[in-house]
Scaffold this motif. Structure first.
Motif, PDB file in Angstrom:
ATOM      1  N   ARG A 115      39.113  42.691  34.350  1.00  0.00           N
ATOM      2  CA  ARG A 115      38.707  42.230  35.818  1.00  0.00           C
ATOM      3  C   ARG A 115      37.880  40.864  35.889  1.00  0.00           C
ATOM      4  N   LEU A 116      36.925  40.816  34.959  1.00  0.00           N
ATOM      5  CA  LEU A 116      36.062  39.457  35.022  1.00  0.00           C
ATOM      6  C   LEU A 116      36.789  38.439  34.538  1.00  0.00           C
ATOM      7  N   LEU A 117      37.843  38.541  33.643  1.00  0.00           N
ATOM      8  CA  LEU A 117      38.776  37.443  33.228  1.00  0.00           C
ATOM      9  C   LEU A 117      39.605  37.009  34.427  1.00  0.00           C
ATOM     10  N   GLU A 118      40.178  38.033  35.277  1.00  0.00           N
ATOM     11  CA  GLU A 118      40.630  37.722  36.337  1.00  0.00           C
ATOM     12  C   GLU A 118      40.237  36.776  37.448  1.00  0.00           C
ATOM     13  N   ILE A 119      38.916  37.305  37.696  1.00  0.00           N
ATOM     14  CA  ILE A 119      38.210  36.496  38.601  1.00  0.00           C
ATOM     15  C   ILE A 119      37.903  35.151  38.365  1.00  0.00           C
ATOM     16  N   GLY A 120      37.532  35.144  36.864  1.00  0.00           N
ATOM     17  CA  GLY A 120      37.309  33.588  36.057  1.00  0.00           C
ATOM     18  C   GLY A 120      38.432  32.766  36.452  1.00  0.00           C
ATOM     19  N   VAL A 121      39.646  33.162  36.083  1.00  0.00           N
ATOM     20  CA  VAL A 121      41.000  32.547  36.323  1.00  0.00           C
ATOM     21  C   VAL A 121      41.058  32.050  38.016  1.00  0.00           C
ATOM     22  N   THR A 122      41.057  33.176  38.698  1.00  0.00           N
ATOM     23  CA  THR A 122      41.258  32.924  40.090  1.00  0.00           C
ATOM     24  C   THR A 122      39.987  31.915  40.879  1.00  0.00           C
ATOM     25  N   ASN A 123      38.964  32.300  40.418  1.00  0.00           N
ATOM     26  CA  ASN A 123      37.877  31.219  40.966  1.00  0.00           C
ATOM     27  C   ASN A 123      37.749  29.926  40.161  1.00  0.00           C
TER      28      ASN A 123
ATOM     29  N   PHE B 109      32.983  32.355  28.412  1.00  0.00           N
ATOM     30  CA  PHE B 109      34.263  31.996  29.030  1.00  0.00           C
ATOM     31  C   PHE B 109      34.735  30.868  29.163  1.00  0.00           C
ATOM     32  N   ALA B 110      35.987  30.450  28.957  1.00  0.00           N
ATOM     33  CA  ALA B 110      36.714  29.073  28.732  1.00  0.00           C
ATOM     34  C   ALA B 110      37.966  29.276  29.076  1.00  0.00           C
ATOM     35  N   ALA B 111      38.442  27.945  30.124  1.00  0.00           N
ATOM     36  CA  ALA B 111      39.648  28.127  30.775  1.00  0.00           C
ATOM     37  C   ALA B 111      40.255  26.633  30.359  1.00  0.00           C
ATOM     38  N   PHE B 112      41.510  26.750  29.968  1.00  0.00           N
ATOM     39  CA  PHE B 112      42.155  25.269  29.608  1.00  0.00           C
ATOM     40  C   PHE B 112      43.377  25.160  30.453  1.00  0.00           C
ATOM     41  N   GLU B 113      43.872  24.104  30.668  1.00  0.00           N
ATOM     42  CA  GLU B 113      45.006  23.638  31.466  1.00  0.00           C
ATOM     43  C   GLU B 113      46.086  23.061  30.369  1.00  0.00           C
ATOM     44  N   GLY B 114      47.330  22.968  31.275  1.00  0.00           N
ATOM     45  CA  GLY B 114      48.292  22.217  30.376  1.00  0.00           C
ATOM     46  C   GLY B 114      48.699  23.491  29.411  1.00  0.00           C
ATOM     47  N   SER B 115      49.580  22.854  28.273  1.00  0.00           N
ATOM     48  CA  SER B 115      50.051  23.742  27.377  1.00  0.00           C
ATOM     49  C   SER B 115      49.187  24.455  26.734  1.00  0.00           C
ATOM     50  N   THR B 116      48.771  25.683  26.583  1.00  0.00           N
ATOM     51  CA  THR B 116      47.755  26.361  25.708  1.00  0.00           C
ATOM     52  C   THR B 116      48.381  27.580  24.993  1.00  0.00           C
ATOM     53  N   ALA B 117      48.116  27.632  23.742  1.00  0.00           N
ATOM     54  CA  ALA B 117      48.245  28.626  22.846  1.00  0.00           C
ATOM     55  C   ALA B 117      47.215  29.707  22.560  1.00  0.00           C
TER      56      ALA B 117
END
Length: 271
Positions: free
Chosen positions: A91-99, A137-145
């Motif tokens: 759930r926390l991951l989902e919040i991080g991605v959404t926000n 927490f870290a979020a990347f954009e573009g092509s990510t593996a």
């Protein structure tokens, strides 16, 4: 006379694995300065001090989604594999991605259901009955593996890697993520290594060489060799490939036509 407490000695012992008397001597030599005491023990040859500094007894989970990674820590493996705990991490991951959070701090300050994420974690901690910490927490954009690894079959993933890249293939990027999980690089290139880190490695290498009785005229070359060894250990593109040890990671990714833009590696219980 250096001032330090029994708690200081214990902290140094827990971090380095050195004996009590060695730790007392190190703190005395360092006038009570913890970091200098660690450096002193490294020079004296305390076994695996650099690796032990990163170890702890923390349990938890690493989860991933859409190029994002999140680490949620707890006190025991019993809670780590609890369904409610795993659901909270997701759930926390989902919040991080959404926000569109950028790191743990920004995620903890995000609003959810009329409260901050920090308050949500605190409330769940009280409900579950164990201290919970949203560590990273870290979020990347573009092509990510991404790649998640379990330490034990009955526990959730404790290691997570995300690699942002361009060119190449998804298979090559995932293979690189698996390498990162196993090889524990800290930096992408040597240019990313902080100057103070390099200076510390030089100083430790020089003092160690002197302690070993190496000839003065050979010390400069020895220091350079040990600093280069540090780069090979911790700089991703300079590491030997896990799958092809005679080749560097840079040679492997260049051959695959891939450019590595950045990466993140989370391991439960490690800084």
């Amino acid at each position: 006379m250096a001032e330090f407490t029994a708690a200081d000695v214990k902290r140094l012992r827990d971090a380095t694995g050195a004996g009590m008397m060695d730790c007392k001597k190190a703190l005395t030599e360092a006038d009570g300065d913890y970091d200098k005491a660690v450096e002193f023990l490294r020079v004296k040859g305390a076994k695996d001090v650099g690796k032990r500094l990163e170890r702890s007894t923390t349990n938890g989970i690493v989860v991933s989604k859409d190029g994002a990674l999140l680490e949620l820590d707890c006190e025991t493996d019993f809670v780590a594999k609890n369904a409610d705990f795993i659901a909270l991490a997701e759930r926390l991951l989902e919040i991080g991605v959404t926000n569109k959070a950028t790191d743990a701090e920004s995620l903890l300050g995000s609003d959810v259901d009329g409260q901050t994420v920090a308050a949500l974690v605190e409330g769940e901690s009280a409900r579950i009955g164990e201290k919970l910490v949203l560590s990273r927490f870290a979020a990347f954009e573009g092509s990510t593996a991404t790649y998640l690894h379990k330490r034990a079959t009955d526990l959730p993933p404790a290691i997570g890697v995300a690699v942002q890249y361009s060119g190449g293939s998804e298979d090559a990027a995932r293979s690189l993520a698996m390498h990162i999980a196993a090889a524990r690089p800290r930096f992408l290139t040597r240019d990313e290594v902080p100057a103070e880190t390099v200076e510390t490695e030089r100083r430790v290498a020089e003092q160690t060489a002197k302690e070993e009785g190496k000839p003065e005229q050979a010390i400069v070359k020895i220091v350079e060799g040990r600093v280069n060894a540090f780069y090979k250990d911790f700089v991703l593109l300079e590491q030997p490939s896990i799958t092809e040890p005679k080749r560097t990671v840079k040679q492997i990714v260049d051959e695959a036509g891939m450019t590595v833009e950045r990466f993140a590696r989370f391991e439960v219980g490690q800084a």
